[in-house]
Scaffold this motif. Sequence first.
Motif, PDB file in Angstrom:
ATOM      1  N   GLU A 142      -0.604  -5.861  15.187  1.00  0.00           N
ATOM      2  CA  GLU A 142       1.109  -5.038  15.089  1.00  0.00           C
ATOM      3  C   GLU A 142       1.989  -6.141  15.511  1.00  0.00           C
ATOM      4  O   GLU A 142       3.545  -5.482  13.948  1.00  0.00           O
ATOM      5  N   LYS A 143       2.316  -7.021  15.753  1.00  0.00           N
ATOM      6  CA  LYS A 143       3.309  -7.656  15.522  1.00  0.00           C
ATOM      7  C   LYS A 143       3.574  -8.519  14.096  1.00  0.00           C
ATOM      8  O   LYS A 143       4.671  -8.435  13.754  1.00  0.00           O
ATOM      9  N   GLN A 146       4.622  -5.437  11.719  1.00  0.00           N
ATOM     10  CA  GLN A 146       5.981  -4.589  11.917  1.00  0.00           C
ATOM     11  C   GLN A 146       6.723  -6.098  10.859  1.00  0.00           C
ATOM     12  O   GLN A 146       8.103  -5.830  10.687  1.00  0.00           O
ATOM     13  N   ARG A 147       6.477  -7.295  11.150  1.00  0.00           N
ATOM     14  CA  ARG A 147       7.805  -8.532  10.175  1.00  0.00           C
ATOM     15  C   ARG A 147       6.979  -8.171   8.576  1.00  0.00           C
ATOM     16  O   ARG A 147       8.524  -8.406   8.037  1.00  0.00           O
ATOM     17  N   ARG A 149       6.578  -5.628   7.137  1.00  0.00           N
ATOM     18  CA  ARG A 149       7.129  -4.337   6.795  1.00  0.00           C
ATOM     19  C   ARG A 149       7.956  -4.223   6.473  1.00  0.00           C
ATOM     20  O   ARG A 149       9.483  -4.429   5.500  1.00  0.00           O
ATOM     21  N   GLU A 150       9.320  -5.294   7.529  1.00  0.00           N
ATOM     22  CA  GLU A 150      10.362  -5.401   7.630  1.00  0.00           C
ATOM     23  C   GLU A 150      10.597  -6.669   6.809  1.00  0.00           C
ATOM     24  O   GLU A 150      11.724  -6.177   5.974  1.00  0.00           O
TER      25      GLU A 150
END
Length: 567
Positions: A142-143, A146-147, A149-150
Amino acid sequence: KNLQNITDVFLSCSDMLSACRLRSKMLAKQLDHVDMEIEREEEAGNVAAVSRLRAVSSRLCTELEREKELELSLALTLKQNLLEMWQIETEQEKHDILHEKLQKDEEELQMQYQEEREVRIWKEKITALQAEGTRRTREKREKEAQREREERNKKLLEDAKRNHEKAVCFLRQSMARIHEQNAKEEAKAQEHMERRIQAVLSLKTSITSNREKLQTLQVLNKAKALEAKKEEMKMREAIQAEGGNVIKKIFLHKRQQEQEKRKEAFREQQKSRKMEIVSRILQERAPPHKQSKSQSPTKAIKARVIVIFNCIFKTCVLSPKLGCSPLVYSLAGEGTASQGESSEDTAQDVLQESGDEDTERDKTLLVPEFPGLWNLEFDLHKVTKIEDPTQLALRTIRTQMAKKEKEKLQTGILYKQSVPAQEHKGCAFHSKPSCIHFKDFDVGQIYKKKIILTNASYSVNYCRLVGISECLKDFISVHFDPPGKMSSGMSCEFLVTFKPMINKGLEGAVMFMAQTGSFSVPLKCTVKTCMLALDKELIDFGSLVVGETISRPISLTNSGALGARFR
């Protein structure tokens, strides 16, 4: 509990039995004592005391008998109680054995449950460890997601800014185009509105003219109705003067007028249908290069078809007894000036408009579109083929015999079918079915039936179709291919097609000619009818009593194809 109850009952029964035995002993002693006293009083001669003592002895005897009976019943109950006690003790022993087994089974089950519980706890610990491991890996993923996605969002924002700038440019250009298109459409709409206004104005003028025409037509219709009423009044006066039935004759006159109208409508329908058929045939036969020509040739052809068809209709339909004359066929083939004389005035006008084009087309129609073998000159003497003289002689004899037989059939000379032993009498051919019956037909439908003709004579025979009855020619068509020589017992088929145009029964026959004479197969066409029938001719109630009611059911059946009301 049952055992305790039984033991209590057993003890009470044993006490009662002992008490009963004691009472019976005491009663026996008393009875002996009374007997001794009776003997003593008899010796003394005391009659009153003897009678009293005898009554006491009888009472004691009855009591003793009762006690003995009670003793017997108590003994039986004691025995039954003993049996029940023994049975209960045996069952209790069995129950104890089963109880011990059950306890052992329960202990084993408890041990199994304990083992299963331990295994389950061990598995749950393993699954908990695995879940914790998966949770950690999920958190890591997930981490990372998220990276990513950003980073993707940053790229998308940059791309969106660029696309927005491009879209603004394209939007300005498209808006300019849309404004131009809207201006053009508005101009077209204005033109269309003007045209519609003109059409509405012309429609108004046509409506006013049509109203005048309608008014004139209404006046004419009223005048016709008044004339019809006057004629009816005159007819009534004439019939009354003659002394006839006014209502009946007027009703018959109206029915006759309606029938004439129906006949005219049917003739017009026949005309239109025949015109459609002829136009379709001409369209099918016309080649594609002729179909793509201008409309003037088609008008001329239609006019010519109208002329020919009117002639055929007048000669064949309006006067069916006379039959179609050969002039009609010459009109259809040649298209001479006699067509215009026999046709109606409308057809003549159309022919005059077509002019010389029709005559030229008639000449071209006589010439075939595709050259056939008849156009090629062929010399039979050039073919060099050597044949056997015997075969040639046989062939010539056969052809001569066939010609003679054909001439005899045409002239009406008939032969008797005979064999050395016997001679055939009656019809040479039998049909199956014996009568062609079209039952319960509907107008507008097409019905077909296949009939089998069998040679019932004793030798070879021929068969050909002569025709059908005059009343059936407009509705019945027969398709028959002559089979040639038919030996005895052989059969052939022919197809009868029925296309009803009116709802009316027809009767006639299909005529044939054989070597032994003519024969016919009867043909019948029946409309839908209702055929009501009861299942009983006599209703018999039998013998009855006054005031009695008896019911008998009656069934009414309609075996026909047409529904009917009844009362």
